[in-house]
Design a protein around this motif. Structure first.
Motif, PDB file in Angstrom:
ATOM      1  N   ILE A   1       5.199  -7.359 -15.261  1.00 61.15           N
ATOM      2  CA  ILE A   1       6.286  -8.256 -14.891  1.00 61.15           C
ATOM      3  C   ILE A   1       7.173  -7.524 -13.898  1.00 61.15           C
ATOM      4  O   ILE A   1       7.697  -6.449 -14.194  1.00 61.15           O
ATOM      5  N   LEU A   2       7.283  -8.083 -12.708  1.00 60.00           N
ATOM      6  CA  LEU A   2       8.048  -7.473 -11.620  1.00 60.00           C
ATOM      7  C   LEU A   2       9.421  -8.115 -11.588  1.00 60.00           C
ATOM      8  O   LEU A   2       9.569  -9.284 -11.224  1.00 60.00           O
ATOM      9  N   ILE A   3      10.435  -7.349 -11.957  1.00 61.97           N
ATOM     10  CA  ILE A   3      11.785  -7.879 -12.121  1.00 61.97           C
ATOM     11  C   ILE A   3      12.632  -7.502 -10.913  1.00 61.97           C
ATOM     12  O   ILE A   3      12.971  -6.336 -10.719  1.00 61.97           O
ATOM     13  N   GLY A   4      12.964  -8.509 -10.105  1.00 63.82           N
ATOM     14  CA  GLY A   4      13.806  -8.305  -8.939  1.00 63.82           C
ATOM     15  C   GLY A   4      13.012  -8.016  -7.677  1.00 63.82           C
ATOM     16  O   GLY A   4      11.797  -7.795  -7.694  1.00 63.82           O
ATOM     17  N   ALA A   5      13.737  -8.032  -6.559  1.00 63.73           N
ATOM     18  CA  ALA A   5      13.105  -7.893  -5.238  1.00 63.73           C
ATOM     19  C   ALA A   5      12.488  -6.524  -5.002  1.00 63.73           C
ATOM     20  O   ALA A   5      11.431  -6.424  -4.375  1.00 63.73           O
ATOM     21  N   TYR A   6      13.117  -5.461  -5.483  1.00 67.64           N
ATOM     22  CA  TYR A   6      12.577  -4.119  -5.213  1.00 67.64           C
ATOM     23  C   TYR A   6      11.186  -3.954  -5.811  1.00 67.64           C
ATOM     24  O   TYR A   6      10.264  -3.467  -5.145  1.00 67.64           O
ATOM     25  N   ALA A   7      11.015  -4.377  -7.059  1.00 66.10           N
ATOM     26  CA  ALA A   7       9.702  -4.271  -7.707  1.00 66.10           C
ATOM     27  C   ALA A   7       8.692  -5.211  -7.054  1.00 66.10           C
ATOM     28  O   ALA A   7       7.545  -4.824  -6.789  1.00 66.10           O
ATOM     29  N   SER A   8       9.111  -6.450  -6.779  1.00 68.27           N
ATOM     30  CA  SER A   8       8.200  -7.418  -6.160  1.00 68.27           C
ATOM     31  C   SER A   8       7.752  -6.973  -4.773  1.00 68.27           C
ATOM     32  O   SER A   8       6.580  -7.083  -4.432  1.00 68.27           O
ATOM     33  N   ASN A   9       8.688  -6.468  -3.981  1.00 67.16           N
ATOM     34  CA  ASN A   9       8.324  -6.002  -2.634  1.00 67.16           C
ATOM     35  C   ASN A   9       7.406  -4.785  -2.685  1.00 67.16           C
ATOM     36  O   ASN A   9       6.475  -4.670  -1.891  1.00 67.16           O
ATOM     37  N   TYR A  10       7.641  -3.893  -3.617  1.00 66.86           N
ATOM     38  CA  TYR A  10       6.831  -2.679  -3.728  1.00 66.86           C
ATOM     39  C   TYR A  10       5.382  -3.025  -4.105  1.00 66.86           C
ATOM     40  O   TYR A  10       4.439  -2.477  -3.550  1.00 66.86           O
ATOM     41  N   TYR A  11       5.222  -3.938  -5.060  1.00 72.96           N
ATOM     42  CA  TYR A  11       3.885  -4.245  -5.569  1.00 72.96           C
ATOM     43  C   TYR A  11       3.194  -5.428  -4.874  1.00 72.96           C
ATOM     44  O   TYR A  11       1.969  -5.491  -4.856  1.00 72.96           O
ATOM     45  N   LEU A  12       3.974  -6.363  -4.342  1.00 69.96           N
ATOM     46  CA  LEU A  12       3.376  -7.555  -3.738  1.00 69.96           C
ATOM     47  C   LEU A  12       3.583  -7.636  -2.231  1.00 69.96           C
ATOM     48  O   LEU A  12       3.080  -8.558  -1.594  1.00 69.96           O
ATOM     49  N   GLY A  13       4.315  -6.700  -1.672  1.00 73.11           N
ATOM     50  CA  GLY A  13       4.592  -6.709  -0.243  1.00 73.11           C
ATOM     51  C   GLY A  13       5.824  -7.537   0.086  1.00 73.11           C
ATOM     52  O   GLY A  13       6.346  -8.275  -0.747  1.00 73.11           O
ATOM     53  N   LYS A  14       6.256  -7.425   1.311  1.00 73.17           N
ATOM     54  CA  LYS A  14       7.486  -8.092   1.746  1.00 73.17           C
ATOM     55  C   LYS A  14       7.202  -9.393   2.494  1.00 73.17           C
ATOM     56  O   LYS A  14       8.067  -9.928   3.164  1.00 73.17           O
ATOM     57  N   ASN A  15       5.994  -9.917   2.363  1.00 71.54           N
ATOM     58  CA  ASN A  15       5.605 -11.105   3.126  1.00 71.54           C
ATOM     59  C   ASN A  15       6.362 -12.367   2.714  1.00 71.54           C
ATOM     60  O   ASN A  15       6.509 -13.273   3.502  1.00 71.54           O
ATOM     61  N   ASN A  16       6.832 -12.472   1.493  1.00 73.18           N
ATOM     62  CA  ASN A  16       7.625 -13.609   1.024  1.00 73.18           C
ATOM     63  C   ASN A  16       8.911 -13.094   0.401  1.00 73.18           C
ATOM     64  O   ASN A  16       8.942 -11.985  -0.132  1.00 73.18           O
TER      65      ASN A  16
END
Length: 189
Positions: free
Chosen positions: A120-135
């Motif tokens: 579970i990726l909580i917040g933008a920092y985790a999401s960007n790190y693991y899923l990229g900054k494309n969205n």
């Protein structure tokens, strides 16, 4: 794994940048089923030494549909922040997590968490790190199904994000119930 966790808890790599000094917060067992990858501990958590023992944690447990005992059973939930220590205060909320932690420790920790069923990726920092900054984070949260079965992006449960929740009512009306169902099925396995 205990040796690795002990080494991380003793880490002082960025101590000169931390206003309250280092106090790395991380919890896991090799049996952890769900990995919570979050931003960084806040001041209250830094002082207590207990991850998510604050208002943000209360809301996160509500979103997950679990009580304290279930949440703090580390065979259920591993706690793996992007930054392990409190980074300091910003104008609104806290400063971003230190950039040293995730590249230094995440891959090694994740090698021990092979039995985890969901990150579970909580917040933008985790999401960007693991899923990229494309969205942006809102798009990732609304399109969570495209990241399954490995990842589930969430907004940060901080009280500061109340306006985001108000602008995105589908999150709590549809996405949170789906998340709770997923969490229940994983913990019940």
């Amino acid at each position: 794994m205990e040796d690795l966790l002990s080494t991380i808890r003793d880490c002082k790599v960025c101590k000169e940048h931390l206003p309250l000094g280092p106090r790395p917060i991380i919890e896991a067992t090799s049996n952890s089923k769900i990995i919570l990858i979050s931003q960084a501990p806040g001041r209250v958590v830094h002082e207590s030494g207990v991850a998510w023992k604050d208002e943000s944690g209360k809301r996160l447990r509500e979103w997950l549909g679990v009580d304290d005992d279930t949440f703090y059973d580390h065979d259920n939930f591993a706690i793996l922040p992007m930054g392990f220590c409190y980074p300091g205060k910003a104008k609104t909320g806290d400063l971003p997590p230190r950039k040293e932690c995730a590249p230094l420790w995440h891959e090694e920790v994740l090698q021990y968490l092979k039995n985890a069923k969901l990150k579970i990726l909580i917040g933008a920092y985790a999401s960007n790190y693991y899923l990229g900054k494309n969205n942006n984070l809102t798009a990732k949260v609304h399109e969570y199904q495209q990241y399954l079965p490995d990842y589930w992006p969430l907004p940060h449960p901080s009280p500061v994000n109340r306006f985001w929740r108000m602008k995105n009512p589908v999150f709590e009306s549809a996405i949170v119930p789906a998340l709770q169902k997923k969490i229940s099925s994983i913990i019940g396995e």
